[in-house]
Design an enzyme around this catalytic site. Structure first.
Site, PDB file in Angstrom:
ATOM      1  N   GLU A 218       0.838  -1.205   0.000  1.00  0.00           N
ATOM      2  CA  GLU A 218       0.000   0.000   0.000  1.00  0.00           C
ATOM      3  C   GLU A 218       0.869   1.249   0.000  1.00  0.00           C
ATOM      4  O   GLU A 218       2.003   1.227   0.478  1.00  0.00           O
ATOM      5  CB  GLU A 218      -0.907  -0.062   1.246  1.00  0.00           C
ATOM      6  CG  GLU A 218      -1.704   1.175   1.571  1.00  0.00           C
ATOM      7  CD  GLU A 218      -2.793   1.498   0.549  1.00  0.00           C
ATOM      8  OE1 GLU A 218      -2.474   1.576  -0.648  1.00  0.00           O
ATOM      9  OE2 GLU A 218      -3.940   1.696   0.974  1.00  0.00           O
TER      10      GLU A 218
ATOM     11  N   ASP B  93      -3.542   5.913   6.391  1.00  0.00           N
ATOM     12  CA  ASP B  93      -4.010   7.185   6.937  1.00  0.00           C
ATOM     13  C   ASP B  93      -4.925   6.875   8.134  1.00  0.00           C
ATOM     14  O   ASP B  93      -4.445   6.598   9.224  1.00  0.00           O
ATOM     15  CB  ASP B  93      -4.718   7.926   5.795  1.00  0.00           C
ATOM     16  CG  ASP B  93      -5.083   9.356   6.104  1.00  0.00           C
ATOM     17  OD1 ASP B  93      -4.278  10.064   6.711  1.00  0.00           O
ATOM     18  OD2 ASP B  93      -6.187   9.787   5.734  1.00  0.00           O
TER      19      ASP B  93
HETATM   20  P1  IMP Z   1      -7.332   5.375   4.937  1.00  0.00           P
HETATM   21  O1  IMP Z   1      -8.424   4.399   4.705  1.00  0.00           O
HETATM   22  O2  IMP Z   1      -7.813   6.635   5.589  1.00  0.00           O
HETATM   23  O3  IMP Z   1      -6.135   4.792   5.675  1.00  0.00           O
HETATM   24  O4  IMP Z   1      -6.883   5.904   3.528  1.00  0.00           O
HETATM   25  C1  IMP Z   1      -5.945   5.296   2.820  1.00  0.00           C
HETATM   26  C2  IMP Z   1      -5.972   5.755   1.395  1.00  0.00           C
HETATM   27  O5  IMP Z   1      -6.287   7.139   1.255  1.00  0.00           O
HETATM   28  C3  IMP Z   1      -4.573   5.585   0.867  1.00  0.00           C
HETATM   29  O6  IMP Z   1      -4.436   4.321   0.293  1.00  0.00           O
HETATM   30  C4  IMP Z   1      -4.485   6.681  -0.148  1.00  0.00           C
HETATM   31  O7  IMP Z   1      -4.957   6.196  -1.375  1.00  0.00           O
HETATM   32  C5  IMP Z   1      -5.413   7.754   0.353  1.00  0.00           C
HETATM   33  N1  IMP Z   1      -4.623   8.780   1.038  1.00  0.00           N
HETATM   34  C6  IMP Z   1      -4.458   8.943   2.367  1.00  0.00           C
HETATM   35  N2  IMP Z   1      -3.658   9.983   2.641  1.00  0.00           N
HETATM   36  C7  IMP Z   1      -3.277  10.475   1.440  1.00  0.00           C
HETATM   37  C8  IMP Z   1      -2.400  11.544   1.050  1.00  0.00           C
HETATM   38  O8  IMP Z   1      -1.796  12.264   1.853  1.00  0.00           O
HETATM   39  N3  IMP Z   1      -2.248  11.726  -0.284  1.00  0.00           N
HETATM   40  C9  IMP Z   1      -2.886  10.965  -1.214  1.00  0.00           C
HETATM   41  N4  IMP Z   1      -3.691   9.951  -0.893  1.00  0.00           N
HETATM   42  C10 IMP Z   1      -3.900   9.706   0.419  1.00  0.00           C
HETATM   43 MG    MG Z   2      -4.208   3.767  -1.582  1.00  0.00          MG
END
Ligand code: IMP
Ligand code: MG
Length: 173
Positions: free
Chosen positions: A96, A100
């Site tokens: 991955e 985030d």
């Molecule tokens: P989560 O489910 O919040 O952990 O989001 C994860 C996904 O959000 C990652 O796989 C990224 O595709 C996208 N994402 C999270 N933070 C960023 C960032 O700073 N830049 C670009 N995409 C992000």
């Molecule tokens: Mg992603």
């Protein structure tokens, strides 16, 4: 107007990938793992990682989308087109770009665990621990970053900036 600023230069990314590859090569010796990349953000990382690894493995990708818009995961995750491979009994390493909130990955890992893999681990280039909502263990981590919006090295903002060679952040100027 938006401007990008280099956070992690490509040389530093290369160095870290070499370290991760050494660990992964040692842990998967004698196995034939399946590297499962999460599209689209992981495509550059995956390409660099497997070439540095230079060991027998398979590559597959999965496309996940979360409903909602903007820069925040909505919490409802959907897998587009399903999983194109049978992972029962396989050693699966999810690759991955960024962890985030952890919502996307915890959904995917739960889903994969239910398919009966022999082992299931996570490799992420970047982690933003300050944003975590769901606890998640990252087995192989590139870098920890602050709560900034990341682009470059395959990672986008509205499909822009994926081509940048360095990991950058976007700033409003
Ligand atoms: P989560 O489910 O919040 O952990 O989001 C994860 C996904 O959000 C990652 O796989 C990224 O595709 C996208 N994402 C999270 N933070 C960023 C960032 O700073 N830049 C670009 N995409 C992000
Ligand atoms: Mg992603």
């Amino acid at each position: 107007m938006k401007r990008t600023r280099v956070l992690i230069p490509k040389g530093q990314i290369e160095g870290r990938i070499s370290d991760l590859a050494a660990e992964i090569r040692r842990d998967y010796r004698g196995k034939h793992p399946l590297f499962l990349g999460v599209l689209k953000g992981s495509f550059v990382f995956m390409a660099d990682l497997v070439r540095v690894l230079n060991m027998p493995l398979e590559v597959e990708f999965v496309r996940l989308s979360s409903y909602g818009s903007g820069t925040e995961t909505s919490g409802r995750v959907k897998m587009a087109g399903g999983l194109g491979v049978d992972i029962r009994g396989r050693d699966v390493l999810v690759v991955e770009d960024i962890v985030d909130t952890g919502i996307t990955l915890s959904f995917l890992l739960d889903y994969l665990r239910n398919q009966g893999p022999a082992s299931l681990k996570l490799c992420a280039l970047l982690d933003k621990p300050s944003r975590r909502k769901v606890p998640l263990r990252i087995d192989y981590l590139g870098f920890t970053v602050e709560n900034v919006f990341i682009v470059g090295y395959g990672i986008d903002w509205n499909e822009q900036y994926r081509y940048l060679a360095d990991v950058c952040c976007v700033e409003e100027v």
